[in-house]
Every structure is written in structure tokens, then in C-alpha cells.
Scaffold this motif. Sequence first.
Motif, PDB file in Angstrom:
ATOM      1  N   ALA A   1       0.827  -1.208   0.000  1.00 33.13           N
ATOM      2  CA  ALA A   1       0.000   0.000   0.000  1.00 33.13           C
ATOM      3  C   ALA A   1       0.866   1.265   0.000  1.00 33.13           C
ATOM      4  N   LEU A   2       1.928   1.253   0.787  1.00 35.59           N
ATOM      5  CA  LEU A   2       2.821   2.411   0.833  1.00 35.59           C
ATOM      6  C   LEU A   2       3.541   2.616  -0.500  1.00 35.59           C
ATOM      7  N   GLN A   3       3.886   1.527  -1.159  1.00 38.28           N
ATOM      8  CA  GLN A   3       4.531   1.643  -2.468  1.00 38.28           C
ATOM      9  C   GLN A   3       3.543   2.147  -3.521  1.00 38.28           C
ATOM     10  N   ARG A   4       2.326   1.669  -3.476  1.00 43.22           N
ATOM     11  CA  ARG A   4       1.319   2.123  -4.442  1.00 43.22           C
ATOM     12  C   ARG A   4       0.970   3.592  -4.252  1.00 43.22           C
ATOM     13  N   ALA A   5       1.063   4.066  -3.012  1.00 43.85           N
ATOM     14  CA  ALA A   5       0.788   5.475  -2.727  1.00 43.85           C
ATOM     15  C   ALA A   5       2.018   6.349  -2.977  1.00 43.85           C
ATOM     16  N   ALA A   6       3.102   5.733  -3.441  1.00 43.57           N
ATOM     17  CA  ALA A   6       4.365   6.425  -3.736  1.00 43.57           C
ATOM     18  C   ALA A   6       5.008   7.022  -2.487  1.00 43.57           C
ATOM     19  N   ILE A   7       4.758   6.418  -1.342  1.00 44.07           N
ATOM     20  CA  ILE A   7       5.404   6.838  -0.100  1.00 44.07           C
ATOM     21  C   ILE A   7       6.741   6.117   0.045  1.00 44.07           C
ATOM     22  N   LEU A   8       6.757   4.839  -0.322  1.00 41.58           N
ATOM     23  CA  LEU A   8       7.990   4.054  -0.355  1.00 41.58           C
ATOM     24  C   LEU A   8       8.380   3.794  -1.803  1.00 41.58           C
ATOM     25  N   PRO A   9       9.679   3.687  -2.070  1.00 37.23           N
ATOM     26  CA  PRO A   9      10.105   3.357  -3.436  1.00 37.23           C
ATOM     27  C   PRO A   9       9.800   1.889  -3.768  1.00 37.23           C
ATOM     28  N   ARG A  10       9.916   1.548  -5.042  1.00 39.39           N
ATOM     29  CA  ARG A  10       9.698   0.166  -5.475  1.00 39.39           C
ATOM     30  C   ARG A  10      10.666  -0.771  -4.769  1.00 39.39           C
ATOM     31  N   ASP A  11      10.251  -2.019  -4.565  1.00 45.66           N
ATOM     32  CA  ASP A  11      11.080  -2.946  -3.802  1.00 45.66           C
ATOM     33  C   ASP A  11      12.321  -3.426  -4.544  1.00 45.66           C
ATOM     34  N   ASP A  12      12.451  -3.131  -5.818  1.00 43.62           N
ATOM     35  CA  ASP A  12      13.675  -3.496  -6.535  1.00 43.62           C
ATOM     36  C   ASP A  12      14.630  -2.310  -6.688  1.00 43.62           C
ATOM     37  N   SER A  13      14.309  -1.187  -6.042  1.00 42.06           N
ATOM     38  CA  SER A  13      15.155   0.008  -6.146  1.00 42.06           C
ATOM     39  C   SER A  13      16.262  -0.013  -5.094  1.00 42.06           C
ATOM     40  N   PHE A  14      17.331   0.706  -5.385  1.00 39.67           N
ATOM     41  CA  PHE A  14      18.447   0.823  -4.448  1.00 39.67           C
ATOM     42  C   PHE A  14      17.986   1.485  -3.144  1.00 39.67           C
ATOM     43  N   ALA A  15      17.149   2.513  -3.241  1.00 36.44           N
ATOM     44  CA  ALA A  15      16.687   3.234  -2.045  1.00 36.44           C
ATOM     45  C   ALA A  15      15.924   2.308  -1.099  1.00 36.44           C
ATOM     46  N   PHE A  16      15.052   1.473  -1.644  1.00 36.00           N
ATOM     47  CA  PHE A  16      14.277   0.544  -0.820  1.00 36.00           C
ATOM     48  C   PHE A  16      15.209  -0.434  -0.113  1.00 36.00           C
ATOM     49  N   LYS A  17      16.165  -0.979  -0.852  1.00 40.09           N
ATOM     50  CA  LYS A  17      17.106  -1.944  -0.270  1.00 40.09           C
ATOM     51  C   LYS A  17      17.959  -1.277   0.801  1.00 40.09           C
ATOM     52  N   ALA A  18      18.348  -0.033   0.581  1.00 38.93           N
ATOM     53  CA  ALA A  18      19.154   0.697   1.566  1.00 38.93           C
ATOM     54  C   ALA A  18      18.366   0.973   2.839  1.00 38.93           C
ATOM     55  N   ILE A  19      17.098   1.320   2.696  1.00 41.64           N
ATOM     56  CA  ILE A  19      16.250   1.577   3.870  1.00 41.64           C
ATOM     57  C   ILE A  19      16.154   0.333   4.739  1.00 41.64           C
ATOM     58  N   PHE A  20      15.889  -0.812   4.115  1.00 40.51           N
ATOM     59  CA  PHE A  20      15.717  -2.036   4.893  1.00 40.51           C
ATOM     60  C   PHE A  20      17.042  -2.602   5.380  1.00 40.51           C
TER      61      PHE A  20
END
Length: 50
Positions: A11-30
Motif C-alpha cells: 500500500a505504501l509503495q502504491r501510494a508512492a510513499i515508499l520506493p519500489r522494492d527493486d530500487s536501491f533506495a528501498f534496499k538501503a532503507i531495509f
Amino acid sequence: MRHRHVDALDALQRAAILPRDDSFAFKAIFAATKVPGVARRATSLLNPFS
């Protein structure tokens, strides 16, 4: 069966609050969320009397 945390992330990704799960930013956050746990375990291994 999907887990609720996966639905929340979706839901957060669809609302553009979180980046896509294959992006560098998403991987860095987690990856950053793993640091406190790793540090805590390393500290307890290095100091057995605490």
C-alpha cells in the motif's frame, strides 16, 4: 496467504510513499534497519558479562 506487513508495504509503495522494492533506495532503507540488531548481537558476543 499474504502477511499483513506485506500488504502494508504494498500500500505504501502504491501510494508512492515508499520506493519500489527493486530500487536501491528501498534496499538501503531495509538494510539500515538491520544495523541496530547486528550491533546489539555483536556487543553481547564481545562482552559476555553484560
